[in-house]
Design an enzyme around this catalytic site. Structure first.
Site, short mmCIF file in Angstrom:
data_model
loop_
_atom_site.label_atom_id
_atom_site.label_comp_id
_atom_site.label_asym_id
_atom_site.label_seq_id
_atom_site.Cartn_x
_atom_site.Cartn_y
_atom_site.Cartn_z
N HIS A 133 0.81 -1.22 0.00
CA HIS A 133 0.00 0.00 0.00
C HIS A 133 0.85 1.27 0.00
O HIS A 133 0.32 2.36 -0.21
CB HIS A 133 -0.94 0.01 1.22
CG HIS A 133 -0.23 0.32 2.49
ND1 HIS A 133 0.61 -0.59 3.10
CD2 HIS A 133 -0.21 1.44 3.24
CE1 HIS A 133 1.11 -0.04 4.20
NE2 HIS A 133 0.63 1.19 4.30
N HIS A 176 1.83 6.88 -0.31
CA HIS A 176 0.97 6.05 0.55
C HIS A 176 -0.42 5.99 -0.08
O HIS A 176 -1.19 6.93 0.01
CB HIS A 176 0.91 6.68 1.94
CG HIS A 176 0.30 5.78 2.97
ND1 HIS A 176 -1.06 5.55 3.04
CD2 HIS A 176 0.87 5.07 3.96
CE1 HIS A 176 -1.30 4.73 4.05
NE2 HIS A 176 -0.15 4.43 4.62
#
Length: 168
Positions: free
Chosen positions: A73, A88
């Site tokens: 992620h 992110h």
């Protein structure tokens, strides 16, 4: 503000000046619009957030992949000029444990701006209940006191989103 503009724009070939390019296509917004205090209060670093329109993350500069989270992620690239950039994808998406994400690189790998790092399924992440807004942060801001962030604009991959001037 004008001093920063003058300093950054007045000497176009200053040693060490660096542009961080959009790793994702979408709308660039201020970090204050991110619904997570770690990002909105700039605890982890300064930068921009991008509301993605495509599920791709490309390298924002030439450098080395210093961290690839096991859950895919988030990815960190240290640029050739020393900026530590983290991308992110989404908020609290670590909880997905890698589902809906595909990594195309490995930690320690050298990358060029535009190299494909990650792919992600925007709709599946949203359906799972997560926001996909993507902070793009400079983590070592102390090394880059003059930073200009471009927000409130639509960006394509590799459009400039952050301009850095290192400490003298």
């Amino acid at each position: 503000m004008f001093h920063s503009w003058k300093k950054m724009l007045g000497k176009g070939s200053e040693k060490g000046r660096e542009q961080i390019l959009a790793p994702i296509e979408g709308r660039a917004v201020p970090l204050s619009e991110v619904n997570d205090p770690a990002f909105s209060q700039e605890i982890l670093g300064k930068g921009v957030a991008i509301i993605p329109e495509k599920g791709r993350v490309v390298a924002p500069a030439d450098g080395v992949v210093t961290v690839l989270f096991e859950t895919k992620h988030a990815v960190s690239v240290t640029t050739d000029k020393g900026a530590e950039i983290i991308v992110h994808v989404g908020l609290d998406t670590v909880n997905l444990k890698g589902e809906y994400y595909t990594a195309h690189i490995k930690q320690g790998e050298r990358v060029k701006a535009g190299d494909l790092l990650l792919e992600f399924d925007i709709e599946a992440i949203k359906e799972a209940g997560y926001e996909v807004i993507t902070p793009v942060l400079v983590c070592n801001v102390q090394n880059f006191p003059d930073m200009l962030c471009h927000t409130g604009v639509q960006v394509k991959e590799l459009d400039p989103v952050i301009e850095l001037q290192p400490a003298e």
